[in-house]
Design an enzyme around this catalytic site. Structure first.
Site, PDB file in Angstrom:
ATOM      1  N   HIS A   1       4.597  -2.774   7.431  1.00  0.00           N
ATOM      2  CA  HIS A   1       5.244  -1.372   7.815  1.00  0.00           C
ATOM      3  C   HIS A   1       6.140  -0.890   9.723  1.00  0.00           C
ATOM      4  O   HIS A   1       6.121  -0.733   9.385  1.00  0.00           O
ATOM      5  CB  HIS A   1       3.814  -0.477   7.741  1.00  0.00           C
ATOM      6  CG  HIS A   1       4.019   0.269   5.860  1.00  0.00           C
ATOM      7  ND1 HIS A   1       2.529  -0.165   5.683  1.00  0.00           N
ATOM      8  CD2 HIS A   1       4.080   1.445   6.016  1.00  0.00           C
ATOM      9  CE1 HIS A   1       2.459   0.135   4.553  1.00  0.00           C
ATOM     10  NE2 HIS A   1       3.220   1.560   5.057  1.00  0.00           N
TER      11      HIS A   1
ATOM     12  N   GLU B   1       3.955   5.797   8.105  1.00  0.00           N
ATOM     13  CA  GLU B   1       4.199   6.352   6.377  1.00  0.00           C
ATOM     14  C   GLU B   1       4.673   7.956   6.591  1.00  0.00           C
ATOM     15  O   GLU B   1       4.458   8.451   5.681  1.00  0.00           O
ATOM     16  CB  GLU B   1       2.345   5.908   5.824  1.00  0.00           C
ATOM     17  CG  GLU B   1       2.436   6.500   4.749  1.00  0.00           C
ATOM     18  CD  GLU B   1       3.174   4.851   3.472  1.00  0.00           C
ATOM     19  OE1 GLU B   1       3.861   5.702   2.120  1.00  0.00           O
ATOM     20  OE2 GLU B   1       3.522   4.182   4.283  1.00  0.00           O
TER      21      GLU B   1
ATOM     22  N   CYS C   1       2.450  -7.282   9.763  1.00  0.00           N
ATOM     23  CA  CYS C   1       1.909  -6.004   8.356  1.00  0.00           C
ATOM     24  C   CYS C   1       3.768  -5.822   8.318  1.00  0.00           C
ATOM     25  O   CYS C   1       4.352  -5.556   8.691  1.00  0.00           O
ATOM     26  CB  CYS C   1       1.364  -5.104   9.069  1.00  0.00           C
ATOM     27  SG  CYS C   1       1.339  -3.399   8.018  1.00  0.00           S
TER      28      CYS C   1
ATOM     29  N   SER D   1       1.227  -0.907   0.013  1.00  0.00           N
ATOM     30  CA  SER D   1       0.112   0.148  -0.037  1.00  0.00           C
ATOM     31  C   SER D   1       1.114   1.240   0.051  1.00  0.00           C
ATOM     32  O   SER D   1       0.142   1.841  -0.256  1.00  0.00           O
ATOM     33  CB  SER D   1      -0.544   0.059   0.867  1.00  0.00           C
ATOM     34  OG  SER D   1      -0.230   0.164   2.581  1.00  0.00           O
TER      35      SER D   1
HETATM   36  N1  DGL Z   1       2.054  -2.425   4.432  1.00  0.00           N
HETATM   37  C1  DGL Z   1       0.885  -3.647   4.716  1.00  0.00           C
HETATM   38  C2  DGL Z   1       0.496  -4.940   4.840  1.00  0.00           C
HETATM   39  O1  DGL Z   1       1.636  -5.225   5.498  1.00  0.00           O
HETATM   40  C3  DGL Z   1      -0.749  -2.810   4.570  1.00  0.00           C
HETATM   41  C4  DGL Z   1      -0.634  -1.672   5.632  1.00  0.00           C
HETATM   42  C5  DGL Z   1      -2.006  -0.623   5.427  1.00  0.00           C
HETATM   43  O2  DGL Z   1      -2.120  -0.173   4.671  1.00  0.00           O
HETATM   44  O3  DGL Z   1      -2.401  -0.593   6.135  1.00  0.00           O
HETATM   45  O4  DGL Z   1      -0.331  -4.943   5.925  1.00  0.00           O
END
Ligand code: DGL
Length: 276
Positions: free
Chosen positions: A188, A152, A186, A11
């Site tokens: 991130h 982010e 996730c 994302s």
């Molecule tokens: N980095 C993504 C994940 O691994 C998406 C995080 C998001 O956009 O909420 O879930």
């Protein structure tokens, strides 16, 4: 030997650590990275929207004739394990199963925590995948909706009080549960490793979904003789779909150790609702 590039999407910037981990393991591959920054976060979206997004992003990467796609997104990997297939004409890899395997290898006590987005946690897929391999495992799941938008927006330093407070907000139950391993479900959350280690302490190992998946994909390509025959270093091309390209470029610089601005392009991908 296969000189086609490898495609990676997320994302936003969350997949960059995974792409960086891939670069470290596969120095001669060309990598095409799509950060869907204009449509992030994915974590609260419906399954239908995620299906549309997964198709659209994979089709975009396939337009570069990629030899494999890494879905560097825990939300899509957990919510739609059916879109992930190593057998397809273009193999598509997710991050959930590699993360679970890494956690099972790391855990001694079988007390495993999963931190991921709301949608990934609501799917129950991480907990089921752990239990399928180790029936006596004790699993606690923590949905952390603010983590991805927070990183982010540039907040990921362990010295940032807002980061420390948000980590505490979501991971206090994990600390109380006394997990010995935490899955960063996730991608991130890779950026929050230090802040999480500060809060949970050195006794809790972190299984990083993006890194574990990069390791598996590299192994897959090696074992099938699908690595590039090129001798010179591989190149990277980055695409984003909106928001601030500067911040994206800053993140990429952390993981690729160079300024990527000249290789970053805006691409106008359709809104997910109209892609349905
Ligand atoms: N980095 C993504 C994940 O691994 C998406 C995080 C998001 O956009 O909420 O879930």
């Amino acid at each position: 030997m296969d000189n086609r590039p490898v495609g990676v999407f997320d994302s936003g910037s969350g997949g960059l650590p995974a792409a960086g981990a891939l670069r470290e393991r596969l120095p001669n591959e060309n990598i095409i990275y799509l950060g869907d920054t204009g449509h992030m976060p994915y974590g609260g979206r419906s399954k239908e929207e995620l299906i549309a997004i997964a198709r659209r992003n994979t089709d975009f990467l396939k337009s570069f004739s990629v030899k494999a796609v890494l879905v560097a997104c825990g939300t899509i990997s957990a919510s739609l394990p059916e879109v992930i297939s190593a057998d397809a004409e273009t193999p598509v890899f997710g991050v959930m199963y590699p993360a679970v395997k890494a956690a099972l290898r790391a855990s001694k006590t079988g007390r495993i925590a999963v931190a991921a987005t709301e949608r990934a946690i609501a799917s129950g897929a991480f907990a089921s995948a752990i239990k399928a391999e180790r029936a006596d495992a004790n699993v606690i799941s923590a949905a952390c909706p603010k983590f991805a938008p927070m990183t982010e927006a540039g907040h990921f330093s362990k010295d940032d009080p807002f980061v420390a407070e948000t980590v505490r907000e979501y991971l206090q139950p994990v600390a109380e549960f006394k997990a010995d391993t935490l899955i960063l479900g996730c991608t991130h959350y890779s950026l929050l490793k230090d802040a999480i280690a500060d809060f949970l302490g050195p006794g809790v190992q972190q299984a990083d979904a993006g890194e574990a998946a990069a390791e598996e994909l590299a192994k897959f390509l090696r074992e099938r003789d699908m690595l590039s025959a090129r001798l010179e270093p591989g190149r990277e091309s980055f695409y984003h779909t909106g928001g601030g390209p500067e911040l994206f470029a800053n993140f990429a610089e952390i993981f690729f150790k160079r300024n990527i601005t000249a290789d970053l392009e805006y691409i106008d991908l359709p809104q997910t609702r109209s892609a349905l």
